[in-house]
Design a protein around this motif. Structure first.
Motif, PDB file in Angstrom:
ATOM      1  N   GLU A   1      26.203 -20.486  36.807  1.00 40.69           N
ATOM      2  CA  GLU A   1      26.960 -21.515  36.082  1.00 40.69           C
ATOM      3  C   GLU A   1      26.826 -22.868  36.787  1.00 40.69           C
ATOM      4  O   GLU A   1      26.603 -23.899  36.156  1.00 40.69           O
ATOM      5  CB  GLU A   1      28.425 -21.079  36.047  1.00 40.69           C
ATOM      6  N   ARG A   2      26.912 -22.832  38.107  1.00 40.99           N
ATOM      7  CA  ARG A   2      26.777 -24.084  38.875  1.00 40.99           C
ATOM      8  C   ARG A   2      25.396 -24.703  38.694  1.00 40.99           C
ATOM      9  O   ARG A   2      25.255 -25.919  38.561  1.00 40.99           O
ATOM     10  CB  ARG A   2      26.961 -23.811  40.371  1.00 40.99           C
ATOM     11  N   ILE A   3      24.367 -23.852  38.739  1.00 41.14           N
ATOM     12  CA  ILE A   3      22.993 -24.355  38.607  1.00 41.14           C
ATOM     13  C   ILE A   3      22.845 -25.079  37.270  1.00 41.14           C
ATOM     14  O   ILE A   3      22.315 -26.199  37.196  1.00 41.14           O
ATOM     15  CB  ILE A   3      21.975 -23.186  38.703  1.00 41.14           C
ATOM     16  N   GLN A   4      23.337 -24.430  36.210  1.00 40.35           N
ATOM     17  CA  GLN A   4      23.203 -25.042  34.887  1.00 40.35           C
ATOM     18  C   GLN A   4      24.050 -26.308  34.782  1.00 40.35           C
ATOM     19  O   GLN A   4      23.599 -27.303  34.210  1.00 40.35           O
ATOM     20  CB  GLN A   4      23.545 -24.021  33.793  1.00 40.35           C
ATOM     21  N   ASN A   5      25.246 -26.309  35.366  1.00 40.67           N
ATOM     22  CA  ASN A   5      26.068 -27.534  35.358  1.00 40.67           C
ATOM     23  C   ASN A   5      25.414 -28.668  36.131  1.00 40.67           C
ATOM     24  O   ASN A   5      25.618 -29.837  35.843  1.00 40.67           O
ATOM     25  CB  ASN A   5      27.456 -27.269  35.962  1.00 40.67           C
ATOM     26  N   ASN A   6      24.604 -28.292  37.138  1.00 36.94           N
ATOM     27  CA  ASN A   6      23.912 -29.315  37.943  1.00 36.94           C
ATOM     28  C   ASN A   6      22.624 -29.793  37.276  1.00 36.94           C
ATOM     29  O   ASN A   6      21.886 -30.580  37.865  1.00 36.94           O
ATOM     30  CB  ASN A   6      23.519 -28.741  39.318  1.00 36.94           C
ATOM     31  N   GLY A   7      22.308 -29.249  36.107  1.00 38.20           N
ATOM     32  CA  GLY A   7      21.088 -29.697  35.411  1.00 38.20           C
ATOM     33  C   GLY A   7      19.885 -28.802  35.637  1.00 38.20           C
ATOM     34  O   GLY A   7      18.790 -29.074  35.145  1.00 38.20           O
ATOM     35  N   GLY A   8      20.063 -27.706  36.399  1.00 38.42           N
ATOM     36  CA  GLY A   8      18.949 -26.766  36.594  1.00 38.42           C
ATOM     37  C   GLY A   8      18.795 -25.875  35.373  1.00 38.42           C
ATOM     38  O   GLY A   8      19.681 -25.807  34.510  1.00 38.42           O
ATOM     39  N   ARG A   9      17.648 -25.195  35.305  1.00 41.82           N
ATOM     40  CA  ARG A   9      17.366 -24.369  34.125  1.00 41.82           C
ATOM     41  C   ARG A   9      17.118 -22.934  34.580  1.00 41.82           C
ATOM     42  O   ARG A   9      16.381 -22.703  35.544  1.00 41.82           O
ATOM     43  CB  ARG A   9      16.079 -24.945  33.492  1.00 41.82           C
ATOM     44  N   ILE A  10      17.740 -21.970  33.891  1.00 41.22           N
ATOM     45  CA  ILE A  10      17.426 -20.564  34.184  1.00 41.22           C
ATOM     46  C   ILE A  10      16.866 -19.955  32.905  1.00 41.22           C
ATOM     47  O   ILE A  10      17.514 -19.987  31.849  1.00 41.22           O
ATOM     48  CB  ILE A  10      18.670 -19.762  34.633  1.00 41.22           C
TER      49      ILE A  10
END
Ligand SMILES: Cc1cc2nc3c(=O)[nH]c(=O)nc-3n(C[C@H](O)[C@H](O)[C@H](O)COP(=O)(O)OP(=O)(O)OC[C@H]3O[C@@H](n4cnc5c(N)ncnc54)[C@H](O)[C@@H]3O)c2cc1C
Length: 434
Positions: A220-229
């Protein structure tokens, strides 16, 4: 131009790296490729009808302050602290682990007597010691034959003579997570049993969900930071231009461009001919309608004639991992042949019979057995694995990381520690068991 970083694998290692890189404030674009449809890798959790099953027992325990701080940063208040309670099943009885005077006194007299004599035998030096040589030199032939050989051969599916000593060093340290309990050799094992020091073995566990809650929070943090999974995206290998990484080839989504790749998926995908082998584990996740009498969190089973190597009781991690009044068991079996791999249910009758035989359950209380084959759970340390690993030729811009990526018999805290080190430009020592 921001730098394109691609990470293969959304296990603890890939997620920690992605989370740190995306929150570093640096101009990077981070993409994580994951073949499953959820994060977590070996630290994921299966759910069925209100029962939660991790992949065997999973606890967070570390003496590394940075890793500890990171764990608490991600989990926040959503964690509980639990005292460890593990068992080993020997000579037909459950005994607490680490061993106590009481549990040792109950072992068969001939075993105790011969092990005692081993204390006074001289040690022979071997030039290239194997797992077997190492354990015999530390604990004597009797304890080796009585517990370590059978357990190891059943667990790995390999002869103990063909395993590297790293398997012993990592494995023995892994079982004993408190440094107060010295088991370095037979003398210190005996001393720990006769004069036990207080053992504090508290560990963290999420306060809701299973161990995967930690990874869900990271994702969730990664996606909130603009990262893509990208879930359901299988990485097949890396593409290179002039000896430098230019992208990751995937099964269905073409080539994902990359300036730098961190590879935490199995190294054998990149180097199929290098002979790196992994163990595959069958998890039999059993839902039970009533409470059974299992008081441990997990228990090791060394006997060769018992199918499974470990049982885990999720409610002894957190009561709400099972519906009210119910119970569950996670059974770990190493898959050693193709027939079992293709149709694990052929083991059902034997499994239930043996579980009843060790009083782990009553067959009439079984609601379901969920059969999960988890591939690539442990790297198999054969005698020259270190040499083969050091000879791998990696293109520039590719780093191998994590448990399967760097062929490393580690724990979650080590994968986290390594990822924290990489994200801050440091080098992490992987010989943690030394
Ligand atoms: C039974 C068992 C019990 C354990 N108990 C504990 C414990 O109590 N405490 C502890 O700290 N550790 C424990 N561990 C170890 C812990 O699970 C691992 O150290 C940790 O989860 C490794 O994380 P990782 O990211 O390095 O690797 P992995 O979790 O293996 O992550 C690799 C990821 O790559 C993905 N992947 C694979 N192939 C591809 C592909 N081709 N393309 C894209 N993605 C791919 C996988 O799906 C996975 O998500 C246990 C392990 C096992 C098996």
């Amino acid at each position: 131009m921001s730098k394109n970083i691609v990470i293969a694998g959304a296990g603890v290692s890939g997620l920690t790296l992605a989370e740190r890189l995306t929150s570093s404030g640096e101009d990077v674009s981070v993409t994580v490729l994951e073949k499953e449809d959820c994060p977590g890798g070996l630290a994921r959790t299966f759910e069925r009808d209100g029962f939660l099953f991790d992949i065997g027992p999973h606890r967070f325990h570390t003496s590394d302050t940075d890793v500890n701080n990171y764990l608490l940063e991600i989990l926040g208040d959503d964690h509980v602290t639990i005292n460890r309670s593990s068992n080993v099943y020997m000579a037909g009885k459950y005994r607490s682990w680490p061993l106590t005077m009481k549990s040792v006194a109950g072992l068969p007299m001939p075993v105790l007597f011969r092990s005692f004599l081993d204390l006074f035998r001289g040690k022979s030096e071997v030039e290239h010691p194997t797992f077997a040589d190492y354990v015999i030199s530390k604990y004597g032939k009797n304890i080796y034959n009585y517990f370590f050989r059978g357990y190891t051969e059943k667990f790995t599916g390999c002869s103990a003579d063909t395993l590297h000593i790293d398997w012993a060093e990592a494995g023995v340290n892994r079982a004993v997570i408190d440094k107060n309990v010295k088991t370095d050799d037979l003398f210190s094992l005996l001393k720990s049993v006769l004069i036990p020091k207080p053992v504090s073995t508290a560990f963290y566990y999420p306060s809701y969900g299973g161990i995967q809650t930690f990874c869900d929070k990271q994702a969730e943090r990664i996606q909130n930071n603009g990262g893509r999974i990208m879930y359901g995206c299988r990485a097949l290998g890396v593409e290179t231009v002039d000896g430098r990484v230019s992208g990751v080839e995937t099964a269905d989504m073409g080539v994902i461009k990359a300036d730098h790749v961190y590879w935490s998926a199995p190294v054998s995908i990149l180097f199929p001919d290098a002979g790196f082998r992994f163990m595959d584990t069958l998890l039999c996740n059993i839902g039970l309608s009533k409470r059974q009498n299992n008081n441990y969190q997990w228990c090791y089973f060394g006997q060769e004639d018992i199918l499974f190597s470990r049982l885990t009781v999720p409610r002894n991690f957190r009561a709400d991992t099972v519906p009210l009044e119910s119970d569950s068991l996670i059974v770990e079996i190493t898959l050693n042949n193709q027939e079992q791999r293709d149709n694990p249910k052929i083991l059902k009758d034997r499994l239930i019979h043996e579980l009843e035989g060790v009083n782990a359950l009553r067959a009439s209380d079984i609601i379901f057995i969920d059969w999960q084959v988890v591939p690539q759970t442990y790297p198999l340390y054969d005698l020259d694995y270190r040499k083969r690993f050091s000879e791998l030729l990696l293109p520039e811009g590719l780093d191998l990381t994590g448990r399967c990526g760097s062929f490393w018999y580690n724990n979650m805290d080590h994968s986290i520690g390594e990822a924290l080190a990489i994200s801050s430009g440091q080098v992490y020592s992987k010989d943690f068991w030394k």
